[in-house]
Each structure stands twice: as structure tokens, then as C-alpha cells.
Scaffold this motif. Structure first.
Motif, short mmCIF file in Angstrom:
data_model
loop_
_atom_site.label_atom_id
_atom_site.label_comp_id
_atom_site.label_asym_id
_atom_site.label_seq_id
_atom_site.Cartn_x
_atom_site.Cartn_y
_atom_site.Cartn_z
N GLU A 58 14.32 56.27 95.93
CA GLU A 58 14.26 54.84 96.19
C GLU A 58 15.45 54.40 97.04
OE1 GLU A 58 13.81 52.75 92.52
OE2 GLU A 58 12.03 53.87 91.92
N MET A 59 15.71 55.18 98.07
CA MET A 59 16.83 54.92 98.97
C MET A 59 16.27 54.54 100.34
SD MET A 59 20.04 57.49 99.77
CE MET A 59 20.06 58.02 98.06
N ARG A 60 16.87 53.54 100.96
CA ARG A 60 16.40 53.07 102.25
C ARG A 60 16.79 54.03 103.36
NH1 ARG A 60 18.83 49.04 105.44
NH2 ARG A 60 20.15 48.48 103.67
N ASN A 61 15.86 54.27 104.29
CA ASN A 61 16.15 55.11 105.45
C ASN A 61 16.81 54.24 106.52
OD1 ASN A 61 16.17 56.88 107.63
ND2 ASN A 61 14.17 57.75 107.14
N PRO A 62 18.05 54.56 106.91
CA PRO A 62 18.77 53.69 107.83
C PRO A 62 18.46 53.91 109.30
CG PRO A 62 20.17 55.50 107.19
CD PRO A 62 18.88 55.68 106.44
N ILE A 63 17.55 54.85 109.61
CA ILE A 63 17.33 55.18 111.02
C ILE A 63 15.89 55.63 111.23
CG2 ILE A 63 18.06 57.58 110.73
CD1 ILE A 63 19.45 57.32 113.51
N SER A 64 15.31 55.27 112.37
CA SER A 64 13.95 55.68 112.69
C SER A 64 13.94 57.15 113.11
CB SER A 64 13.38 54.83 113.81
OG SER A 64 14.02 55.14 115.04
N LYS A 65 12.78 57.76 113.05
CA LYS A 65 12.66 59.17 113.44
C LYS A 65 13.04 59.38 114.90
CE LYS A 65 9.27 62.91 113.80
NZ LYS A 65 7.86 63.28 113.63
N ASP A 66 12.58 58.49 115.77
CA ASP A 66 12.90 58.62 117.20
C ASP A 66 14.40 58.49 117.45
OD1 ASP A 66 10.26 59.02 117.82
OD2 ASP A 66 9.89 56.95 118.47
N ASP A 67 15.03 57.53 116.79
CA ASP A 67 16.47 57.36 116.97
C ASP A 67 17.23 58.55 116.39
OD1 ASP A 67 16.13 54.97 118.24
OD2 ASP A 67 16.55 53.72 116.49
N LEU A 68 16.73 59.08 115.28
CA LEU A 68 17.38 60.25 114.66
C LEU A 68 17.32 61.46 115.59
CD1 LEU A 68 18.79 61.29 112.12
CD2 LEU A 68 16.55 61.94 111.24
N LEU A 69 16.18 61.63 116.24
CA LEU A 69 16.04 62.73 117.20
C LEU A 69 17.04 62.57 118.34
CD1 LEU A 69 14.63 65.21 118.39
CD2 LEU A 69 12.86 63.67 119.31
N GLU A 70 17.20 61.34 118.83
CA GLU A 70 18.13 61.08 119.92
C GLU A 70 19.57 61.37 119.50
OE1 GLU A 70 19.79 60.53 123.39
OE2 GLU A 70 17.62 60.67 123.04
N VAL A 71 19.92 61.01 118.26
CA VAL A 71 21.27 61.29 117.77
C VAL A 71 21.51 62.80 117.70
CG1 VAL A 71 22.85 61.10 115.80
CG2 VAL A 71 21.49 59.12 116.49
N HIS A 72 20.53 63.54 117.19
CA HIS A 72 20.64 65.00 117.14
C HIS A 72 20.87 65.56 118.54
CE1 HIS A 72 19.16 64.89 113.01
NE2 HIS A 72 19.27 66.20 112.93
N ARG A 73 20.05 65.14 119.47
CA ARG A 73 20.16 65.65 120.84
C ARG A 73 21.50 65.29 121.48
NH1 ARG A 73 13.99 64.18 122.83
NH2 ARG A 73 13.05 66.21 122.33
N GLU A 74 21.95 64.08 121.22
CA GLU A 74 23.22 63.64 121.81
C GLU A 74 24.40 64.43 121.25
OE1 GLU A 74 25.71 61.36 124.33
OE2 GLU A 74 23.56 61.83 124.33
N LEU A 75 24.37 64.71 119.96
CA LEU A 75 25.45 65.51 119.36
C LEU A 75 25.43 66.94 119.89
CD1 LEU A 75 25.50 64.35 115.62
CD2 LEU A 75 27.23 63.92 117.37
N VAL A 76 24.24 67.49 120.05
CA VAL A 76 24.12 68.83 120.62
C VAL A 76 24.68 68.85 122.04
CG1 VAL A 76 22.47 70.56 121.46
CG2 VAL A 76 22.18 69.56 119.18
N ARG A 77 24.37 67.79 122.80
CA ARG A 77 24.86 67.70 124.18
C ARG A 77 26.36 67.53 124.24
NH1 ARG A 77 26.51 64.28 127.86
NH2 ARG A 77 26.44 62.50 126.43
#
Length: 285
Positions: free
Chosen positions: A60-79
Motif C-alpha cells: 500500500e505504498m504510492r509509486n512516485p514515478i511513471s514507468k516511462d519516466d523511470l525508464l528515462e532515469v535508468h537510461r540517463e544514469l547509464v549514460r
């Protein structure tokens, strides 16, 4: 210097902070995911994103980020961190309302979200996979909801240390006489060409790599049986292996001092590792 992500900001790791009142720190009230990176791309991101959402919902915990935004964060950190082979670690906690209490904070309390990378050159071409792992068995005394990927990792950490002290690589946990899983992986044995692994339930983590490997095994016309097995049965198996997001398919060559087969990685585990890496590289994001 490594760049990390904390609550919407990309920061140098030495500038990243989380409140001392955060419930992840005080209560282990949080969940996590680890996504591998090969050739600079994310392995099975969608699977991890779906499981993250499920874990949050179960608590019962709120998700603070959308899937699309989460993917972008992953990619940006990798970059930003120039990761060719490695891992992206993600953690979401219930956050902090500025004090400590067993009761959940107010609903409007913002969850905490943290991501960081780990550079792991040679992740795919692992010497450990060519050698195979030795495991010991330990009693499984964790809480009952192991299907939720929480940050409650003290006992798995203790299990890793028990194995290390015994001169081995990992531990398989046993409950009511049956193997549940490894400290950070799902467990399998192979007998007569048949792959046997524990059925899904609250007792084990619903591994993302597990799902992919079993799918690839069935597509390769390998027989799969999802049921419990004992350590004694495992010791009499032709081979064994584990699966996880960070080690992929890892052959197991010894269980509680008993060598499996000729003591080297077996053909089924070796082939499944090859198939998994090949297929996942093709589908990587």
C-alpha cells in the motif's frame, strides 16, 4: 565521479542525502529492484517495472514515478556513468514525515526514490559461471511475504556470510524440509533432462530472470516441473543452477559438500545461460 538520482535530482554521489527519519532506514519499509546493463542497454526493464509496481501495491505504498519516466532515469544514469556492463539499483521507501512511528505516515507523505549504478565489467563473461558455485543449506527464517521484493535483507546477508565462512559461494534456504530459494536468487535442479524449480507462492521471490529462463527453456523444448524439492534430492541431481538479475544463470556444482555430476557446470545450465544472454541482448532497451 558517480552520478546518482534522489527524489527527482541527478547529483554527485557525495552530495546525495536521505533523511535519518526515512522509513526505509528506520523500518526497512521499502522495496527495490536491480536491472542489469549489457552493451549499455537495460535487460528486462519491463519485467522489473511491473514487479516494482506489484511490490508497492502489496505494501500500500504510492509509486512516485511513471514507468516511462523511470525508464528515462535508468537510461540517463547509464549514460552519465558510462555503464557498458553493470547494474542499476532502484529503491523506493514510504518516505519520512520528520519523526519515527510504527504507524504509517500521512498519505500525502512523499515516497523516497533513489537510483544508482554499479559498474561491473565482465558481467556477462563471468569466471564464476565457468567454474560453478558451491552452496550450503541453511534454515529459512525470513518473514512470510518473500514474494514482495523488500529491503529486508539482513538474513540473506547473514546467509551469504555463513556460506563464505564455510568456504562456499552461497546458501540455499530450507523451510519444512524443502528448498525455498537462494539468498539472492531462485534455485533449480536438473534430473534426467528435466528442470525442477519451486512453484510460485508467497514463499519465494517471483524472479524476473526466473520467468524469462523458464520461458526460454520451454521454447527450447526442455521439460520444466515447478515443485518443491529437498536438499537430498538436489544432491542426487545431475546438475543445479540459480537465476538472478545480476548473475543471470549460475551453475551450481556442489551442495553441502556433495559434488554434482563431475563437479563442473552442467550442459543444461550452460546452455540456458547462453540462450538467456543472447535473447536478452536482442530485446534490451
Amino acid at each position: 565521479m558517480r552520478t546518482v538520482y534522489v527524489n527527482g535530482e541527478y547529483l554527485p554521489e557525495h552530495e546525495a542525502t536521505v533523511s535519518i527519519f526515512d522509513r526505509g532506514f528506520l523500518m526497512a519499509d521499502g522495496v527495490y529492484e536491480v536491472t542489469s546493463v549489457l552493451d549499455g542497454k537495460l535487460i528486462d526493464f519491463d519485467g522489473h517495472a511491473v514487479r516494482l509496481s506489484r511490490s508497492l501495491n502489496e505494501l500500500e505504498m504510492r509509486n512516485p514515478i511513471s514507468k516511462d519516466d523511470l525508464l528515462e532515469v535508468h537510461r540517463e544514469l547509464v549514460r552519465r556513468n558510462e555503464i557498458d556492463e553493470g547494474l542499476v539499483y532502484l529503491q523506493v521507501t514510504r518516505g519520512s514525515d520528520g519523526d519515527r512511528d510504527f504507524a504509517f505516515p500521512a498519505e500525502e507523505t512523499e515516497p523516497t526514490i533513489v537510483l544508482f549504478t554499479q559498474n561491473k565489467p565482465g558481467l556477462a563473461d563471468s569466471p564464476a559461471a565457468r567454474k560453478g558455485a558451491k552452496v550450503i543449506s541453511i534454515e529459512d527464517i525470513r518473514w512470510g511475504r518473500r514474494d514482495i521484493k523488500t529491503v529486508q535483507l539482513l538474513y540473506p546477508s547473514m546467509g551469504k556470510m555463513m556460506a563464505k565462512k564455510a568456504g562456499c559461494d552461497d546458501a540455499w534456504m530450507v523451510e519444512d524440509g524443502m528448498v525455498t530459494e537462494g539468498t539472492s536468487n531462485n534455485a533449480y535442479i536438473v534430473k534426467g533432462g528435466k528442470i525442477i524449480t519451486r512453484h510460485l507462492g508467497n514463499e519465494i521471490l517471483h524472479g524476473i530472470t526466473r520467468a524469462a529462463v523458464l520461458r526460454f527453456a520451454r521454447e527450447a523444448q526442455m521439460a520444466v516441473e515447478e515443485r518443491s524439492f529437498t536438499i537430498a534430492e538436489a544432491q542426487e541431481a545431475d546438475e543445479a543452477f540459480t537465476t538472478s538479475a545480476s548473475a543471470f544463470v549460475m551453475p551450481v556444482v556442489e551442495i553441502d559438500g556433495v559434488a554434482l555430476g563431475d563437479g563442473t557446470p552442467g550442459p543444461v545450465a550452460t546452455r540456458l545461460r547462453e540462450i538467456y544472454l543472447d535473447e536478452m541482448r536482442k530485446a534490451a532497451q
